[in-house]
Design a protein around this motif. Structure first.
Motif, mmCIF file in Angstrom:
data_model
loop_
_atom_site.group_PDB
_atom_site.id
_atom_site.type_symbol
_atom_site.label_atom_id
_atom_site.label_comp_id
_atom_site.label_asym_id
_atom_site.label_seq_id
_atom_site.Cartn_x
_atom_site.Cartn_y
_atom_site.Cartn_z
ATOM 1 N N GLN A 33 -6.188 95.673 32.270
ATOM 2 C CA GLN A 33 -7.964 94.820 32.957
ATOM 3 C C GLN A 33 -8.213 95.334 31.840
ATOM 4 O OE1 GLN A 33 -9.238 94.873 36.988
ATOM 5 N NE2 GLN A 33 -7.539 96.068 36.850
ATOM 6 N N ALA A 34 -8.818 93.834 31.454
ATOM 7 C CA ALA A 34 -10.222 93.917 30.427
ATOM 8 C C ALA A 34 -11.219 94.682 31.427
ATOM 9 C CB ALA A 34 -10.722 92.701 30.340
ATOM 10 N N VAL A 35 -12.377 95.976 30.548
ATOM 11 C CA VAL A 35 -13.392 96.579 30.677
ATOM 12 C C VAL A 35 -14.578 95.574 30.699
ATOM 13 C CG1 VAL A 35 -15.356 98.071 30.757
ATOM 14 C CG2 VAL A 35 -12.684 98.625 29.926
ATOM 15 N N ALA A 36 -15.058 94.994 32.559
ATOM 16 C CA ALA A 36 -15.821 94.013 32.268
ATOM 17 C C ALA A 36 -16.941 94.333 32.959
ATOM 18 C CB ALA A 36 -15.825 93.138 33.597
ATOM 19 N N ARG A 37 -16.964 95.845 32.930
ATOM 20 C CA ARG A 37 -18.130 96.540 33.079
ATOM 21 C C ARG A 37 -18.741 97.556 32.990
ATOM 22 N NH1 ARG A 37 -17.754 93.465 37.020
ATOM 23 N NH2 ARG A 37 -16.651 94.750 38.403
ATOM 24 N N PRO A 38 -19.304 98.410 33.098
ATOM 25 C CA PRO A 38 -19.382 99.756 31.775
ATOM 26 C C PRO A 38 -19.009 100.834 33.113
ATOM 27 C CG PRO A 38 -21.389 99.410 32.083
ATOM 28 C CD PRO A 38 -20.858 97.814 32.299
ATOM 29 N N GLU A 39 -18.320 101.796 33.157
ATOM 30 C CA GLU A 39 -18.252 103.003 33.991
ATOM 31 C C GLU A 39 -20.100 103.329 34.688
ATOM 32 O OE1 GLU A 39 -15.851 106.261 32.782
ATOM 33 O OE2 GLU A 39 -16.109 106.873 34.279
ATOM 34 N N GLY A 40 -19.838 103.686 36.120
ATOM 35 C CA GLY A 40 -20.988 103.927 36.912
ATOM 36 C C GLY A 40 -21.407 102.303 37.193
ATOM 37 N N ASP A 41 -21.431 101.424 36.804
ATOM 38 C CA ASP A 41 -21.672 99.796 37.381
ATOM 39 C C ASP A 41 -21.830 99.834 39.026
ATOM 40 O OD1 ASP A 41 -22.956 97.457 36.088
ATOM 41 O OD2 ASP A 41 -22.251 96.561 37.671
ATOM 42 N N ALA A 42 -20.891 100.306 39.001
ATOM 43 C CA ALA A 42 -20.487 99.667 40.607
ATOM 44 C C ALA A 42 -20.986 101.076 41.654
ATOM 45 C CB ALA A 42 -19.631 99.566 41.537
ATOM 46 N N LEU A 43 -21.714 102.113 41.691
ATOM 47 C CA LEU A 43 -22.278 103.108 41.635
ATOM 48 C C LEU A 43 -23.843 102.470 41.745
ATOM 49 C CD1 LEU A 43 -21.286 105.486 43.412
ATOM 50 C CD2 LEU A 43 -20.927 106.887 41.054
ATOM 51 N N ALA A 44 -24.238 102.310 40.893
ATOM 52 C CA ALA A 44 -25.258 102.447 39.923
ATOM 53 C C ALA A 44 -25.222 101.186 40.917
ATOM 54 C CB ALA A 44 -26.026 102.235 39.070
ATOM 55 N N ARG A 45 -25.512 100.060 41.045
ATOM 56 C CA ARG A 45 -25.563 98.345 41.991
ATOM 57 C C ARG A 45 -25.456 98.381 43.454
ATOM 58 N NH1 ARG A 45 -26.472 94.315 38.862
ATOM 59 N NH2 ARG A 45 -24.926 94.881 36.451
ATOM 60 N N TYR A 46 -24.846 99.542 43.989
ATOM 61 C CA TYR A 46 -24.210 99.354 45.465
ATOM 62 C C TYR A 46 -24.009 100.725 46.168
ATOM 63 C CZ TYR A 46 -22.585 94.849 44.017
ATOM 64 O OH TYR A 46 -22.416 93.965 43.392
ATOM 65 N N GLY A 47 -24.434 102.090 45.446
ATOM 66 C CA GLY A 47 -24.083 103.567 45.733
ATOM 67 C C GLY A 47 -25.467 103.981 45.640
#
Ligand code: 1HN
Length: 348
Positions: free
Chosen positions: A187-201
Motif C-alpha cells: 500500500q502507498a503510505v498515507a500517514r506517518p508511523e505513529g499517527d494512529a497511536l497519536a490520534r486515537y491512543g
C-alpha cells in the motif's frame, strides 16, 4: 437420555425407521439430544503446547522451501491435535506462526476475517494497515480489523516470526467470508508511523470522532513497551488470586475489545505466585512473553518458556505457577460470547 436400553426388537424397528426417514433427510432428535445440549461445555479440542524451541526450526525450514510472495502468507498453522485438518486451534479460533525473511514482502490484501499479531522473534519487519506502517517489535500486539488492507515487509537483516490469531472459524461458520488482493504488492503510505497511536491512543480522540460499540479500534498497534510498563507499574499491588495482574486490551474510544470477534489480554504472574483454578467458556490461546511458568490444565502440566504457545479449551480449569516473574499474552472469542449472552466463568 433415558437410562435404559431398548430391547433388540425395538432397536431393529427403530433402525429401519431411521433409514426410511433418512431418505427424506430427516433424523431423530432423541438419539442426539444429549450431545446437542450438554450439561456443560464438552469441547472436542484438547489442551496443547507448542514449545518455541521445538517449532522455530520448522518455521525457518519453510523459509527455504517457499518465498513469502509465492505463499502469499508463509505460515505454519497451529492445529489443535484433536481437530486436525480443520485449520483451527479451537473450534472458533485460528492460530499460526508467520515467517518473513529479510527483503521479502507479503503482498497487500484484505478480508472479512479479523486478524491479530503478536511479535515473537526477530527485528526489522513492518506491517501496514490501511495506509500506515508500524515497525514490529517483540511483544507488540498489532491488529488488522476486518476488511482493512494489510501487507507486511522485512527491511531488516534477520528473519521475523510472529503469531497470527484470526477469527477464521467464526467467519466460516457464518459463511460470511470475502477477500480480495490488491493490484500492488504494498500500500502507498498515507500517514506517518505513529499517527494512529497519536490520534486515537493517547487518551484522546479527534474532537468529532465517535464509534459504534462493535467498531474496531483505530489504534492498530499496542506497543510492548507500554504493555510492559503498565504491568510492571501495577505489579507492586496485590495480585488477583485467579489471574495475578491481568489487563484486557481495549478500543480506547469505546472500552470494548479492539475488534468485535476477539479479545486480547496481558497478564503478569509474580515470581513464586500460584493462581487459583479458573475456567471460562472462551477457549483461550496463551503465549508466554517473559519469564517462565507451569500451567496446569485439568491435571496436565505444561512448562511454558518464552514464545511458547498453549491452547486451553473452553471450560478447562487452569492454574498458573510462576517460577520467575512471567508475562502472558492471550486471546479468545470472549466478545462474541458476551454479545450473545453466552459467556460464563467459574473462579474456584
Ligand atoms: C492473513 O491475511 C494473514 O495477513 C495471516 O498476515 C494468516 C490466515 C488465513 C487467512 C488470511 C496475514 C492468514 C491470513
Amino acid at each position: 437420555m433415558t437410562g435404559h436400553a431398548p430391547d433388540p426388537e425395538s432397536r431393529l424397528q427403530r433402525k429401519a425407521y431411521y433409514d426410511r426417514i433418512g431418505a427424506d433427510s430427516m433424523t431423530p432428535l432423541w438419539e442426539v439430544l444429549g450431545a446437542l445440549v450438554p450439561h456443560q461445555p464438552r469441547s472436542p479440542a484438547v489442551a496443547h503446547q507448542w514449545a518455541y524451541a521445538d517449532v522455530r526450526d520448522r518455521v525457518m525450514e519453510a523459509g527455504r522451501l517457499i518465498s513469502a510472495a509465492e505463499a502469499e502468507r508463509r505460515v505454519l498453522i497451529l492445529e489443535n491435535p484433536a481437530l486436525r485438518g480443520q485449520s483451527c486451534i479451537t473450534q472458533s479460533l485460528y492460530a499460526g506462526l508467520q515467517l518473513i525473511l529479510p527483503g521479502e514482502v507479503a503482498p497487500a490484501h484484505r478480508h472479512t476475517q479479523s486478524a491479530l499479531r503478536l511479535v515473537l522473534d526477530g527485528e526489522g519487519a513492518y506491517t501496514a494497515v490501511d495506509g500506515e506502517r508500524t515497525t514490529m517489535r517483540r511483544g507488540d500486539f498489532i491488529i488488522t480489523p476486518a476488511w482493512t488492507w494489510h501487507d507486511h515487509g522485512n527491511t531488516g537483516n534477520e528473519p521475523v516470526v510472529w503469531l497470527d490469531g484470526l477469527d477464521i472459524p467464526i467467519v466460516r461458520f457464518l459463511d460470511a467470508g470475502f477477500a480480495e488482493k490488491s493490484d500492488s504488492d504494498f500500500q502507498a503510505v498515507a500517514r506517518p508511523e505513529g499517527d494512529a497511536l497519536a490520534r486515537y491512543g493517547s487518551n484522546m480522540v479527534p474532537v468529532d470522532f465517535y464509534q459504534e460499540p462493535a467498531d474496531p479500534t483505530r489504534v492498530f498497534v499496542y506497543p510492548w513497551e507500554r504493555t510492559q510498563a503498565s504491568l510492571k507499574a501495577i505489579a507492586g499491588g496485590t495480585p488477583d488470586p485467579h489471574f495475578g495482574h491481568k489487563q484486557r486490551y481495549v478500543n480506547p474510544a469505546t472500552g470494548r475489545s479492539p475488534m468485535p470477534t476477539m479479545a486480547a489480554f496481558s497478564q503478569l504472574i509474580p515470581a513464586g505466585f500460584e493462581t487459583r483454578p479458573y475456567r471460562c467458556t472462551d477457549g483461550t490461546v496463551y503465549v508466554c512473553l517473559a519469564g517462565s511458568a507451569e500451567v496446569s490444565v485439568e491435571g496436565s502440566t505444561f512448562r511454558m518458556a518464552e514464545n511458547d504457545v498453549l491452547v486451553v479449551p473452553s471450560w478447562h480449569s487452569h492454574q498458573f505457577r510462576a517460577g520467575s516473574e512471567a508475562i502472558f499474552f492471550s486471546y479468545s472469542d470472549r466478545p462474541v460470547q458476551q454479545a450473545l449472552g453466552l459467556w460464563r466463568e467459574h473462579r474456584a
